[in-house]
Design a protein around this motif. Structure first.
Motif, PDB file in Angstrom:
ATOM      1  N   ILE A   1       0.839  -1.209   0.000  1.00 50.62           N
ATOM      2  CA  ILE A   1       0.000   0.000   0.000  1.00 50.62           C
ATOM      3  C   ILE A   1       0.871   1.256   0.000  1.00 50.62           C
ATOM      4  N   ALA A   2       1.952   1.216   0.775  1.00 47.78           N
ATOM      5  CA  ALA A   2       2.868   2.367   0.824  1.00 47.78           C
ATOM      6  C   ALA A   2       3.435   2.678  -0.559  1.00 47.78           C
ATOM      7  N   ALA A   3       3.825   1.630  -1.291  1.00 47.59           N
ATOM      8  CA  ALA A   3       4.387   1.819  -2.632  1.00 47.59           C
ATOM      9  C   ALA A   3       3.347   2.376  -3.595  1.00 47.59           C
ATOM     10  N   ILE A   4       2.128   1.824  -3.529  1.00 50.48           N
ATOM     11  CA  ILE A   4       1.051   2.266  -4.429  1.00 50.48           C
ATOM     12  C   ILE A   4       0.762   3.752  -4.238  1.00 50.48           C
ATOM     13  N   LEU A   5       0.667   4.163  -2.987  1.00 45.21           N
ATOM     14  CA  LEU A   5       0.279   5.545  -2.681  1.00 45.21           C
ATOM     15  C   LEU A   5       1.396   6.552  -2.911  1.00 45.21           C
ATOM     16  N   SER A   6       2.631   6.139  -2.617  1.00 43.40           N
ATOM     17  CA  SER A   6       3.716   7.131  -2.582  1.00 43.40           C
ATOM     18  C   SER A   6       4.551   7.215  -3.850  1.00 43.40           C
ATOM     19  N   ALA A   7       4.706   6.098  -4.569  1.00 43.94           N
ATOM     20  CA  ALA A   7       5.659   6.064  -5.680  1.00 43.94           C
ATOM     21  C   ALA A   7       5.369   7.092  -6.783  1.00 43.94           C
ATOM     22  N   PRO A   8       4.132   7.214  -7.281  1.00 42.69           N
ATOM     23  CA  PRO A   8       3.891   8.228  -8.322  1.00 42.69           C
ATOM     24  C   PRO A   8       4.206   9.642  -7.837  1.00 42.69           C
ATOM     25  N   PHE A   9       3.881   9.912  -6.573  1.00 40.62           N
ATOM     26  CA  PHE A   9       4.159  11.222  -5.978  1.00 40.62           C
ATOM     27  C   PHE A   9       5.659  11.484  -5.922  1.00 40.62           C
ATOM     28  N   TRP A  10       6.436  10.495  -5.393  1.00 41.56           N
ATOM     29  CA  TRP A  10       7.891  10.648  -5.332  1.00 41.56           C
ATOM     30  C   TRP A  10       8.479  10.769  -6.733  1.00 41.56           C
ATOM     31  N   GLY A  11       7.941   9.995  -7.687  1.00 36.80           N
ATOM     32  CA  GLY A  11       8.469  10.018  -9.045  1.00 36.80           C
ATOM     33  C   GLY A  11       8.359  11.382  -9.702  1.00 36.80           C
ATOM     34  N   LYS A  12       7.186  12.008  -9.554  1.00 39.39           N
ATOM     35  CA  LYS A  12       6.991  13.340 -10.142  1.00 39.39           C
ATOM     36  C   LYS A  12       7.907  14.367  -9.487  1.00 39.39           C
ATOM     37  N   LEU A  13       8.040  14.261  -8.162  1.00 37.70           N
ATOM     38  CA  LEU A  13       8.926  15.189  -7.453  1.00 37.70           C
ATOM     39  C   LEU A  13      10.383  14.982  -7.847  1.00 37.70           C
ATOM     40  N   ALA A  14      10.774  13.702  -8.090  1.00 37.41           N
ATOM     41  CA  ALA A  14      12.164  13.403  -8.440  1.00 37.41           C
ATOM     42  C   ALA A  14      12.552  14.011  -9.777  1.00 37.41           C
ATOM     43  N   ASP A  15      11.590  14.126 -10.709  1.00 40.45           N
ATOM     44  CA  ASP A  15      11.893  14.757 -11.996  1.00 40.45           C
ATOM     45  C   ASP A  15      12.126  16.264 -11.840  1.00 40.45           C
ATOM     46  N   LEU A  16      11.617  16.829 -10.751  1.00 38.98           N
ATOM     47  CA  LEU A  16      11.857  18.242 -10.455  1.00 38.98           C
ATOM     48  C   LEU A  16      13.123  18.429  -9.632  1.00 38.98           C
ATOM     49  N   SER A  17      13.286  17.598  -8.596  1.00 39.45           N
ATOM     50  CA  SER A  17      14.461  17.684  -7.735  1.00 39.45           C
ATOM     51  C   SER A  17      14.609  16.384  -6.947  1.00 39.45           C
ATOM     52  N   SER A  18      15.447  15.485  -7.434  1.00 38.04           N
ATOM     53  CA  SER A  18      15.634  14.194  -6.771  1.00 38.04           C
ATOM     54  C   SER A  18      16.334  14.344  -5.421  1.00 38.04           C
ATOM     55  N   LYS A  19      17.166  15.373  -5.273  1.00 41.25           N
ATOM     56  CA  LYS A  19      17.856  15.561  -3.982  1.00 41.25           C
ATOM     57  C   LYS A  19      16.876  15.996  -2.898  1.00 41.25           C
ATOM     58  N   ASN A  20      15.840  16.753  -3.263  1.00 42.45           N
ATOM     59  CA  ASN A  20      14.824  17.122  -2.288  1.00 42.45           C
ATOM     60  C   ASN A  20      13.960  15.925  -1.888  1.00 42.45           C
ATOM     61  N   VAL A  21      13.749  15.006  -2.835  1.00 43.35           N
ATOM     62  CA  VAL A  21      13.030  13.772  -2.527  1.00 43.35           C
ATOM     63  C   VAL A  21      13.817  12.956  -1.503  1.00 43.35           C
ATOM     64  N   MET A  22      15.128  12.833  -1.725  1.00 42.37           N
ATOM     65  CA  MET A  22      15.987  12.112  -0.781  1.00 42.37           C
ATOM     66  C   MET A  22      15.895  12.730   0.612  1.00 42.37           C
ATOM     67  N   ALA A  23      15.993  14.060   0.687  1.00 37.28           N
ATOM     68  CA  ALA A  23      15.981  14.761   1.975  1.00 37.28           C
ATOM     69  C   ALA A  23      14.641  14.595   2.689  1.00 37.28           C
ATOM     70  N   SER A  24      13.545  14.756   1.955  1.00 39.59           N
ATOM     71  CA  SER A  24      12.217  14.666   2.563  1.00 39.59           C
ATOM     72  C   SER A  24      11.927  13.246   3.051  1.00 39.59           C
ATOM     73  N   ALA A  25      12.245  12.271   2.207  1.00 42.42           N
ATOM     74  CA  ALA A  25      11.914  10.882   2.530  1.00 42.42           C
ATOM     75  C   ALA A  25      12.690  10.373   3.741  1.00 42.42           C
ATOM     76  N   VAL A  26      13.993  10.656   3.792  1.00 38.72           N
ATOM     77  CA  VAL A  26      14.785  10.163   4.924  1.00 38.72           C
ATOM     78  C   VAL A  26      14.396  10.902   6.217  1.00 38.72           C
ATOM     79  N   SER A  27      13.904  12.113   6.098  1.00 37.98           N
ATOM     80  CA  SER A  27      13.414  12.832   7.280  1.00 37.98           C
ATOM     81  C   SER A  27      12.217  12.106   7.891  1.00 37.98           C
ATOM     82  N   ILE A  28      11.338  11.618   7.032  1.00 38.11           N
ATOM     83  CA  ILE A  28      10.168  10.863   7.502  1.00 38.11           C
ATOM     84  C   ILE A  28      10.610   9.597   8.236  1.00 38.11           C
TER      85      ILE A  28
END
Length: 426
Positions: A287-314
């Motif tokens: 369920i986590a993958a289904i809900l989060s992956a498209p969101f992370w993917g779109k953000l990664a095309d804008l800034s993958s380093k911000n995705v890394m920072a946000s995700a590891v913070s969680i």
């Protein structure tokens, strides 16, 4: 089939302008093959399924503690030496195909071992099969990123990875629900063996699909590899400040991967080892993958380093919170629902960490330089994983909660280091 792929591609990326003739076909072949391997990974996951299997065949605890470090680091350590092999190939997809077939054989062997052997002998055989699997995985890792970089444009790589994780998440969810259903009856050795047999077939399917990708020829390296040249590749860390900072950040991001087994250990410690719990963890991860992956993917095309920072913070905040709850309110540790919920949140975070750092390193460079980046990065992370994984396994004997807290604190430093990286999508 090619026409279907083309229509589907432009349905997903109607605003993208690209003249590459084979792009839609390659896009969906990569999507399908990667989806298959992700399902196979879940059905043979060392953090969940293999731990349960090793316990089921009565393997010693010290062997069970080696599963995650071997699987994770073993797939990374050889890459600095394998880079030269890949760079000598014009068609690098065949390196991936060979690695996928080897993974099929090794996981198939795990299923047979589970079916026919027990105790320490079964444990050692499973470890040997896992070593073969890990080496095979290193072949796929170093070649797949190169093929992805050559066949898929930078501006849609993150979305592609997001779709892969999301579709695989649906399949993983179904697998977890099936395990919940099976938990109503006594799951026996045949059940676990079949799970591993199905997992192995996913890599065979992936090999077949990946072999049909239309890959443009790479510039072939004619240089003969020597130990001196391997050292020169490692010298990238000294010469390339950007790459060095990425390695530091990625090392600190390991918190999201290394903390996962400790949520399992906490569950087994306070709740038990019933099959329904394994099903709940797999469902939560799906369920986590289904809900989060498209969101992370779109953000990664804008800034993958911000995705890394946000995700590891969680992941870090979650670990610290779980530690505080168990430490200050010990009765909460007996509530079974706490652990699947925590694992669900960790799944969201880890999905972002993986997707972000994979997109980042593919976008950092082109051609053979990308191959060197991937090889050096994964080899160094493999060494760090082996060391930290071993230390964590030993320290967990004293305090599982303490290891969770320390790893989570390191993750906060990883968030800061990731945020300070250059934006390679700009």
């Amino acid at each position: 089939m090619k026409a279907v792929f083309k229509k589907l591609f432009y349905l997903l990326h109607s605003k993208e302008e690209n003249s590459k003739e084979n792009l839609p076909t390659n896009y969906f072949l990569i999507l399908l093959s990667n989806t298959a391997t992700k399902l196979g990974d879940t059905l043979s996951n060392p953090k969940t399924v293999l731990t349960w299997v090793m316990s089921f065949v009565n393997a010693p605890v010290y062997l069970i503690s080696l599963i995650v470090p071997i699987r994770e680091s073993g797939s990374m350590l050889p890459q600095i030496f394998l880079a030269s092999v890949v760079k000598k190939k014009k068609q690098r997809k065949y390196v991936y195909v060979f690695g996928a077939v080897l993974q099929f054989v090794s996981v198939l062997a795990m299923g047979c071992i589970t079916l026919f052997f027990k105790d320490s002998f079964a444990g050692w055989l499973l470890i040997i099969a896992l070593i073969v699997f890990s080496f095979s995985r290193s072949l796929c890792s170093i070649s797949s990123k190169d093929v992805l970089g050559k066949t898929i444009p930078k501006n849609i790589r993150g979305k592609l990875k997001g779709y892969i994780v999301s579709i695989a998440g649906i399949l993983v969810l179904l697998a977890g629900l099936f395990m919940l259903y099976k938990s109503k009856t006594d799951a026996n050795v045949y059940f676990y063996s079949v799970v591993l047999f199905v997992a192995s077939s996913m890599w065979l399917l992936a090999a077949i699909l990946f072999a049909t990708i239309k890959e443009p020829n790479s510039k072939k390296s004619e240089n003969k590899e020597s130990f001196k040249e391997v050292l020169q590749r490692i010298n990238l860390l000294r010469k390339d400040a950007h790459f060095r900072h990425f390695i530091i950040a990625r090392s600190l991001l390991l918190c999201s991967a290394l903390t996962a087994p400790f949520y399992i250990l906490l569950t087994q410690k306070h709740i038990g080892k019933d099959l329904y719990l394994l099903g709940l963890f797999i469902v939560a991860n799906g369920i986590a993958a289904i809900l989060s992956a498209p969101f992370w993917g779109k953000l990664a095309d804008l800034s993958s380093k911000n995705v890394m920072a946000s995700a590891v913070s969680i992941a870090s905040v979650l670990g610290i919170l779980i530690f505080m709850l168990i430490y200050f309110y010990p009765m909460i540790a007996k509530e079974f629902y706490i652990y699947p919920i925590a694992f669900f949140i960790l799944g969201i975070a880890h999905s972002g960490v993986r997707l972000g750092r994979k997109t980042y390193i593919v976008n950092m460079a082109e051609g053979n330089k990308r191959t060197d980046y991937v090889a050096v990065s994964n080899t160094i992370i493999g060494v760090i994983l082996l060391i930290t994984g071993g230390i964590s396994a030993l320290v967990s004997i004293i305090s599982v909660e303490g290891v969770l807290l320390v790893l989570s604190i390191f993750g906060l430093f990883g968030a800061f280091a990731s945020y300070k990286l250059k934006n390679v999508e700009a």
